[in-house]
Write an enzyme that holds these catalytic residues in place. Structure first.
Site, PDB file in Angstrom:
ATOM      1  NE  ARG A 104      -3.596   0.016   2.261  1.00 49.65           N
ATOM      2  CZ  ARG A 104      -4.963  -0.130   1.881  1.00 49.65           C
ATOM      3  NH1 ARG A 104      -5.341   0.871   1.242  1.00 49.65           N
ATOM      4  NH2 ARG A 104      -5.370  -1.244   1.932  1.00 49.65           N
ATOM      5  CB  THR A 108      -1.721   7.189  -3.131  1.00 47.46           C
ATOM      6  OG1 THR A 108      -1.375   5.990  -3.365  1.00 47.46           O
ATOM      7  CG2 THR A 108      -0.880   8.095  -3.814  1.00 47.46           C
ATOM      8  CG  ASP A 200       1.486  -8.394  10.238  1.00 47.42           C
ATOM      9  OD1 ASP A 200       1.923  -9.593   9.626  1.00 47.42           O
ATOM     10  OD2 ASP A 200       1.335  -7.310   9.861  1.00 47.42           O
ATOM     11  CG  ASP A 203       5.160  -8.687  11.458  1.00 54.67           C
ATOM     12  OD1 ASP A 203       5.894  -8.662  10.434  1.00 54.67           O
ATOM     13  OD2 ASP A 203       4.701  -7.518  11.914  1.00 54.67           O
TER      14      ASP A 203
END
Length: 209
Positions: A104, A108, A200, A203
């Site tokens: 990402r 933006t 996550d 991770d």
């Protein structure tokens, strides 16, 4: 509208509880993600077409079933999707494997493709896109669009843990892509993490922060 399939088999739910636990280390987490992925893939592939074939058993001849129709393609979304790949490939070793990476853009907030390597005959294959988490839906939506842009048509999405927001986004963007998951949780928090979720996945798979 695409269909949502929630696979609530007791074995899967037991293993899912363990990977939700914050005290579960990376080694056990990786092993259980792999095991859950194999169990989940049985359901994802339940409706694959078959055809009749005559063979010789040690006793006599028999008419039985083999897979027919389109070949399979497995596409993990990097990096967490790698934790799901090998166990699924073990049960369909003839499947071709592609990889797609999306991040990402911090300014933006739009998804950006940074890696994409897919089978050349992708348009002829039944494709299974895999990622442990379907949170906001951004990575899944973008990855599937990148695959479609290269000719992919018959696509299924499998994940272990999903949020209602991600499911809605994926169904809205790709109403032709059915979704398989082991759990639909309550919601996303302000940081885009699934609640209660499992943290996550990348991770926890690879021991990073």
């Amino acid at each position: 509208m695409s269909q949502l399939h929630v696979v609530d088999h007791p074995l899967i739910q037991h293993k899912l509880t363990i990977i939700r636990d914050k005290h579960t280390g990376s080694k056990i987490f990786r092993e259980l993600v792999s095991e859950i992925s194999m169990l989940l893939s049985y359901e994802v592939m339940r409706e694959l077409p078959t055809e009749e074939k005559e063979i010789e058993t040690p006793i006599t001849t028999a008419k039985t079933k083999v897979l027919s129709g389109k070949k399979l393609g497995l596409i993990p979304i990097l990096r967490a999707g790698l934790g799901m790949l090998e166990s699924v490939r073990d049960i369909v070793p003839a499947a071709r494997v592609g990889h797609i990476g999306v991040y990402r853009d911090p300014e933006t907030l739009n998804p950006v493709e940074y890696y994409c390597k897919l089978p050349q005959d992708i348009h002829e294959r039944e494709l299974i896109v895999m990622d442990p988490m379907l949170a906001t839906g951004g990575s899944a939506v973008a990855s599937i669009q990148f695959i479609k842009d290269r000719g992919g048509k018959n696509i299924r999405f499998m994940c272990i843990n999903a949020a209602p927001e991600g499911i809605e986004e994926l169904q809205k963007a790709h109403p032709d892509v059915d979704i398989w998951t082991c759990s639909v949780d309550e919601k996303l928090n302000e940081h885009g993490y699934i609640i209660p979720g499992l943290g996550d996945a990348g991770d926890r798979l690879f021991g990073t922060k």
